[in-house]
Design a protein around this motif. Sequence first.
Motif, PDB file in Angstrom:
ATOM      1  N   ILE A 130      -7.517  55.306  95.435  1.00 64.00           N
ATOM      2  CA  ILE A 130      -7.283  53.744  95.141  1.00 64.00           C
ATOM      3  C   ILE A 130      -6.741  52.977  96.275  1.00 64.00           C
ATOM      4  O   ILE A 130      -6.003  53.412  97.078  1.00 64.00           O
ATOM      5  CB  ILE A 130      -5.874  53.646  93.904  1.00 64.00           C
ATOM      6  N   VAL A 131      -7.344  51.824  96.233  1.00 62.87           N
ATOM      7  CA  VAL A 131      -7.031  50.827  97.300  1.00 62.87           C
ATOM      8  C   VAL A 131      -5.754  50.140  96.901  1.00 62.87           C
ATOM      9  O   VAL A 131      -5.633  49.526  95.904  1.00 62.87           O
ATOM     10  CB  VAL A 131      -7.996  49.809  97.526  1.00 62.87           C
ATOM     11  N   CYS A 132      -4.585  50.352  97.561  1.00 62.43           N
ATOM     12  CA  CYS A 132      -3.352  49.860  97.169  1.00 62.43           C
ATOM     13  C   CYS A 132      -2.874  48.312  97.600  1.00 62.43           C
ATOM     14  O   CYS A 132      -2.291  47.725  96.679  1.00 62.43           O
ATOM     15  CB  CYS A 132      -2.195  50.524  97.573  1.00 62.43           C
ATOM     16  N   ASP A 133      -3.326  48.099  98.613  1.00 58.15           N
ATOM     17  CA  ASP A 133      -2.938  46.836  99.186  1.00 58.15           C
ATOM     18  C   ASP A 133      -4.184  46.367 100.204  1.00 58.15           C
ATOM     19  O   ASP A 133      -4.672  47.044 100.722  1.00 58.15           O
ATOM     20  CB  ASP A 133      -1.479  46.605  99.845  1.00 58.15           C
ATOM     21  N   THR A 134      -4.510  44.895 100.340  1.00 58.69           N
ATOM     22  CA  THR A 134      -5.201  44.400 101.311  1.00 58.69           C
ATOM     23  C   THR A 134      -4.595  43.140 101.717  1.00 58.69           C
ATOM     24  O   THR A 134      -4.309  42.616 101.131  1.00 58.69           O
ATOM     25  CB  THR A 134      -6.849  44.166 100.699  1.00 58.69           C
ATOM     26  N   ALA A 135      -5.280  42.746 102.943  1.00 59.20           N
ATOM     27  CA  ALA A 135      -4.795  41.460 103.471  1.00 59.20           C
ATOM     28  C   ALA A 135      -5.543  41.022 104.833  1.00 59.20           C
ATOM     29  O   ALA A 135      -6.062  41.966 105.415  1.00 59.20           O
ATOM     30  CB  ALA A 135      -3.229  41.424 103.860  1.00 59.20           C
TER      31      ALA A 135
ATOM     32  N   LEU B 292      -7.216  44.185 106.742  1.00 62.27           N
ATOM     33  CA  LEU B 292      -6.361  45.607 106.648  1.00 62.27           C
ATOM     34  C   LEU B 292      -6.085  46.044 105.309  1.00 62.27           C
ATOM     35  O   LEU B 292      -6.088  45.279 104.519  1.00 62.27           O
ATOM     36  CB  LEU B 292      -5.228  45.556 107.357  1.00 62.27           C
ATOM     37  N   SER B 293      -6.816  47.547 104.829  1.00 63.86           N
ATOM     38  CA  SER B 293      -6.294  47.944 103.760  1.00 63.86           C
ATOM     39  C   SER B 293      -5.592  49.268 103.750  1.00 63.86           C
ATOM     40  O   SER B 293      -5.805  49.933 104.788  1.00 63.86           O
ATOM     41  CB  SER B 293      -7.794  48.291 102.887  1.00 63.86           C
ATOM     42  N   THR B 294      -4.807  49.375 102.760  1.00 65.62           N
ATOM     43  CA  THR B 294      -4.117  50.802 102.592  1.00 65.62           C
ATOM     44  C   THR B 294      -4.433  51.426 101.149  1.00 65.62           C
ATOM     45  O   THR B 294      -5.179  50.534 100.361  1.00 65.62           O
ATOM     46  CB  THR B 294      -2.796  50.548 102.555  1.00 65.62           C
ATOM     47  N   GLY B 295      -4.430  52.854 101.081  1.00 64.33           N
ATOM     48  CA  GLY B 295      -4.725  53.516  99.974  1.00 64.33           C
ATOM     49  C   GLY B 295      -3.920  54.519  99.589  1.00 64.33           C
ATOM     50  O   GLY B 295      -2.986  55.168 100.391  1.00 64.33           O
ATOM     51  N   THR B 296      -4.073  55.057  98.435  1.00 67.64           N
ATOM     52  CA  THR B 296      -3.378  56.461  98.087  1.00 67.64           C
ATOM     53  C   THR B 296      -3.729  57.734  98.915  1.00 67.64           C
ATOM     54  O   THR B 296      -3.188  58.750  98.990  1.00 67.64           O
ATOM     55  CB  THR B 296      -3.749  56.769  96.581  1.00 67.64           C
ATOM     56  N   ASP B 297      -4.829  57.459  99.874  1.00 66.75           N
ATOM     57  CA  ASP B 297      -5.202  58.471 100.857  1.00 66.75           C
ATOM     58  C   ASP B 297      -4.389  58.579 101.859  1.00 66.75           C
ATOM     59  O   ASP B 297      -4.642  59.307 102.826  1.00 66.75           O
ATOM     60  CB  ASP B 297      -6.774  58.567 101.063  1.00 66.75           C
ATOM     61  N   GLY B 298      -3.633  57.662 102.052  1.00 68.10           N
ATOM     62  CA  GLY B 298      -2.568  57.468 103.399  1.00 68.10           C
ATOM     63  C   GLY B 298      -3.358  56.891 104.323  1.00 68.10           C
ATOM     64  O   GLY B 298      -2.791  56.720 105.607  1.00 68.10           O
ATOM     65  N   CYS B 299      -4.503  56.195 104.409  1.00 67.32           N
ATOM     66  CA  CYS B 299      -5.138  55.544 105.499  1.00 67.32           C
ATOM     67  C   CYS B 299      -4.884  54.202 105.496  1.00 67.32           C
ATOM     68  O   CYS B 299      -4.625  53.425 104.484  1.00 67.32           O
ATOM     69  CB  CYS B 299      -6.765  55.687 105.298  1.00 67.32           C
ATOM     70  N   LEU B 300      -4.591  53.850 106.870  1.00 69.58           N
ATOM     71  CA  LEU B 300      -4.616  52.248 107.190  1.00 69.58           C
ATOM     72  C   LEU B 300      -6.180  52.044 107.680  1.00 69.58           C
ATOM     73  O   LEU B 300      -6.244  52.524 108.910  1.00 69.58           O
ATOM     74  CB  LEU B 300      -3.781  51.746 108.096  1.00 69.58           C
ATOM     75  N   ASN B 301      -6.961  51.176 106.963  1.00 67.50           N
ATOM     76  CA  ASN B 301      -8.392  50.715 107.616  1.00 67.50           C
ATOM     77  C   ASN B 301      -8.509  49.318 107.981  1.00 67.50           C
ATOM     78  O   ASN B 301      -8.128  48.365 107.211  1.00 67.50           O
ATOM     79  CB  ASN B 301      -9.274  50.951 106.764  1.00 67.50           C
TER      80      ASN B 301
ATOM     81  N   GLU C 193       0.891  60.411 103.664  1.00 67.92           N
ATOM     82  CA  GLU C 193       1.450  60.022 102.374  1.00 67.92           C
ATOM     83  C   GLU C 193       0.780  58.614 101.897  1.00 67.92           C
ATOM     84  O   GLU C 193       0.351  57.768 102.981  1.00 67.92           O
ATOM     85  CB  GLU C 193       2.943  59.984 102.227  1.00 67.92           C
ATOM     86  N   PRO C 194       0.738  57.964 100.764  1.00 68.68           N
ATOM     87  CA  PRO C 194      -0.016  56.809 100.401  1.00 68.68           C
ATOM     88  C   PRO C 194       1.040  55.813 101.057  1.00 68.68           C
ATOM     89  O   PRO C 194       2.413  55.995 101.054  1.00 68.68           O
ATOM     90  CB  PRO C 194       0.185  56.998  99.057  1.00 68.68           C
ATOM     91  N   GLN C 195       0.470  54.625 101.520  1.00 69.57           N
ATOM     92  CA  GLN C 195       1.047  53.504 102.002  1.00 69.57           C
ATOM     93  C   GLN C 195       0.896  52.259 100.770  1.00 69.57           C
ATOM     94  O   GLN C 195      -0.312  52.035 100.507  1.00 69.57           O
ATOM     95  CB  GLN C 195       0.498  52.923 103.355  1.00 69.57           C
ATOM     96  N   ARG C 196       1.748  51.992 100.239  1.00 69.60           N
ATOM     97  CA  ARG C 196       1.742  51.330  98.795  1.00 69.60           C
ATOM     98  C   ARG C 196       1.621  49.720  99.205  1.00 69.60           C
ATOM     99  O   ARG C 196       0.813  49.298  98.274  1.00 69.60           O
ATOM    100  CB  ARG C 196       2.763  51.600  97.913  1.00 69.60           C
ATOM    101  N   CYS C 197       2.185  49.218 100.294  1.00 62.40           N
ATOM    102  CA  CYS C 197       1.933  47.775 100.370  1.00 62.40           C
ATOM    103  C   CYS C 197       2.338  47.469 101.737  1.00 62.40           C
ATOM    104  O   CYS C 197       2.757  48.568 102.788  1.00 62.40           O
ATOM    105  CB  CYS C 197       3.073  47.080  99.395  1.00 62.40           C
ATOM    106  N   PHE C 198       1.841  46.392 102.275  1.00 67.74           N
ATOM    107  CA  PHE C 198       2.309  46.164 103.766  1.00 67.74           C
ATOM    108  C   PHE C 198       2.176  44.696 104.004  1.00 67.74           C
ATOM    109  O   PHE C 198       1.808  43.698 103.262  1.00 67.74           O
ATOM    110  CB  PHE C 198       1.151  46.827 104.678  1.00 67.74           C
ATOM    111  N   VAL C 199       2.614  44.209 105.273  1.00 66.95           N
ATOM    112  CA  VAL C 199       2.531  42.941 105.714  1.00 66.95           C
ATOM    113  C   VAL C 199       2.033  43.116 107.170  1.00 66.95           C
ATOM    114  O   VAL C 199       2.268  44.253 107.829  1.00 66.95           O
ATOM    115  CB  VAL C 199       4.019  42.100 105.981  1.00 66.95           C
ATOM    116  N   TRP C 200       1.305  42.304 107.939  1.00 65.26           N
ATOM    117  CA  TRP C 200       0.990  42.479 109.203  1.00 65.26           C
ATOM    118  C   TRP C 200       0.423  41.146 110.056  1.00 65.26           C
ATOM    119  O   TRP C 200       0.231  40.197 109.400  1.00 65.26           O
ATOM    120  CB  TRP C 200      -0.481  43.426 109.181  1.00 65.26           C
ATOM    121  N   ASP C 201       0.502  41.382 111.391  1.00 65.37           N
ATOM    122  CA  ASP C 201       0.252  39.959 112.109  1.00 65.37           C
ATOM    123  C   ASP C 201      -1.151  40.088 112.791  1.00 65.37           C
ATOM    124  O   ASP C 201      -1.207  39.291 113.836  1.00 65.37           O
ATOM    125  CB  ASP C 201       1.418  39.909 113.016  1.00 65.37           C
TER     126      ASP C 201
END
Length: 917
Positions: free
Chosen positions: A807-812, A821-830, A847-855
Amino acid sequence: MAFIRKKQQEQQLQLYSKERFSLLLLNLEEFYFEQHRANHILHKGSHHERKIRGSLKICSKSVIFEPDSISQPIIKIPLRDCIKIGKHGENGANRHFTKAKSGGISLIFSQVYFIKEHNVVAPYKIERGKMEYVFELDVPGKVEDVVETLLQLHRASCLDKLGDQTAMITAILQSRLARTSFDKNRFQNISEKLHMECKAEMVTPLVTNPGHVCITDTNLYFQPLNGYPKPVVQITLQDVRRIYKRRHGLMPLGLEVFCTEDDLCSDIYLKFYEPQDRDDLYFYIATYLEHHVAEHTAESYMLQWQRGHLSNYQYLLHLNNLADRSCNDLSQYPVFPWIIHDYSSSELDLSNPGTFRDLSKPVGALNKERLERLLTRYQEMPEPKFMYGSHYSSPGYVLFYLVRIAPEYMLCLQNGRFDNADRMFNSIAETWKNCLDGATDFKELIPEFYGDDVSFLVNSLKLDLGKRQGGQMVDDVELPPWASSPEDFLQKSKDALESNYVSEHLHEWIDLIFGYKQKGSDAVGAHNVFHPLTYEGGVDLNSIQDPDEKVAMLTQILEFGQTPKQLFVTPHPRRITPKFKSLSQTSSYNASMADSPGEESFEDLTEESKTLAWNNITKLQLHEHYKIHKEAVTGITVSRNGSSVFTTSQDSTLKMFSKESKMLQRSISFSNMALSSCLLLPGDATVITSSWDNNVYFYSIAFGRRQDTLMGHDDAVSKICWHDNRLYSASWDSTVKVWSGVPAEMPGTKRHHFDLLAELEHDVSVDTISLNAASTLLVSGTKEGTVNIWDLTTATLMHQIPCHSGIVCDTAFSPDSRHVLSTGTDGCLNVIDVQTGMLISSMTSDEPQRCFVWDGNSVLSGSQSGELLVWDLLGAKISERIQGHTGAVTCIWMNEQCSSIITGGEDRQIIFWKLQY
């Protein structure tokens, strides 16, 4: 630059051995086996007998005698030109000169070369005619073995077929390697633990040197079979920064080791006899480096380049490195583009586009008339077709540019001769003109043209490079009128390479050389088709049974040049330059970075605040925490003045928390289903929440009641966004819907009126969405790991990128709308380039990254374990781990100035974080 530093390294090694001899005196693909102290006996047995002291070197195709006195020339006798080899005096007229302890070796031959007389680098002198030389070894007992070796090598040199010659010499080499092993006394420390030992060759430009590789728990060693240029080369594993697998001679046998971050010049380049040996050694070093050095990919360098953290020059160096280009391999030397088109003006105008070469075309396509002739020939050619009969990079072209600093390399490549004086690198303008007009000249440039060392442009060695037809001697390279000196020429070339014009167009050249226009139909369309043998995979040498054909094929490939390894298969993104803030020429992109007049001072302060915050993001400290929900927190939004915090939860409630009084002020429930996200409308009068009951709820803060309900989906609503009176809702029903929301005139008294403007259809459930700053683009993430980028001005799908395995958890979007940038339950930051849809960076956590903010450069993410992770995208590493929640971090909020951060978690808490400046 690279080659100059490589040459300096080799000179330092030669100082160690105090010899004029170098492996460049050997033929291509020739090996140096052993040396013996000896005398060259002139006029043996006569009253004029004279001895010249020196060393006799036995090579696979020649015998070389290096006199100690530099006034005497080095003597090279090709074994194929030998008529007779034996002990002196064992037959014929010389028998009566034989002594019981004679150490004499007699060579009767028809041709000899004299090299470096008085230590002057010049074309070899050749003497022809039958003659005899006698060499007397210091150790007479070795004469028989040496003669036997020479006879064996002579037989190999005289075989009719080149393939048979190569096979016999290879067998002799392997036999010698099998009879020896690495000398463990050469270990730096007696406690070193041996991990692996194998046979290999050390590669330097035009030559390879066989020996033994050994790796321990602390060091990498190479011991040359011949002890030249030093008994052992040692590299401390702790110093290693990068390692690359290389293809050498089209085979996956090379390994290059660097102890520097940005240099093209490696510390050692090894060629193995077995791919498995190469892979085992690579694995061991890579495992050692895993905890010390971040691995960089073409995509991670691309991100750094796009965002201005790498210069054009640095980026091209990295791409060359990743594409198997090495200054140790002249058939795969780093390739750089011609940038400047104007070599006749007295002033170089870098603000004029006409000054520059068209980077979207290969050199062969820059002249329209020549291209038409080439295309006519191409159409008539049988398969396999090619447009250009020569390459843009080859050993001959590299040494054409570098002959003034690397004359011995040119002599090695051209059998002891320099090129014709009129064909030498005499003038920048002449060379460029020939590349534009010449029937077979399509060469690009080398990194030295954008470096700091001018020595390749100046005949500082005072070489005699010949006389041109006009009578003038070949000396320094003639510079264009706009360059006052070699230093000025290089500086202006560097300025041109880093100019705005090149920054805006360099991606087009990268597409040709390293990217999607390198092969296939795109290459044909771009007039970028070279001989099939130059491409990786163009020929399978292992499938060629005939040894003659195999050697001839390999020789042809190495001399012709090779196309770089393909790094990109989709269009390369353009660079972000100050002139081009927006993403593309289309209106939807141009709107994304529109500046508001009259707000510069405020914006500058906001930017300063953001920069300061992100520079100190690793110093984030937990300030306060409150448990206000009964289940996981799913959304956070904050009033503009920062006093009221609104949160949603899977416990189905919307809560209003006062930051000042630290008290829960309201708790609202719309149904018995979980709420998934929330946001505040401009004016802070209305909160909108999305729910798993398929609805979106509007809550009036002033009137304390539900104001409206939008029943717009057939399954749970997972995420909502709002901009400029438009609502964007994502749902598990596989849609994202865009609604026009006309706000009520009097909050709480009238209902909103909603019209469905667009429906963005997906194949599966949509779990998250996000808008860019101007709301012209939307990114969605699905439960099957796909990220979709949509153009909202036309409601069309721009890119669909399957980049997560769950699952894609968060995008921005990044603040400049260039990247997603997208994060997922696979632990990837793409990181995805918006313009091209290319995945340009991927980092993994355990581990999964569930949410984020970035610059755009750094990321603050909430992990499954409850930690906050700070990621340095450009450095491809996790900078900091910050303890926070006792369960997964499920949502994160940051204010516009980036100075205030609140997180929510599965532990039902909200945490207020403080930045330490």
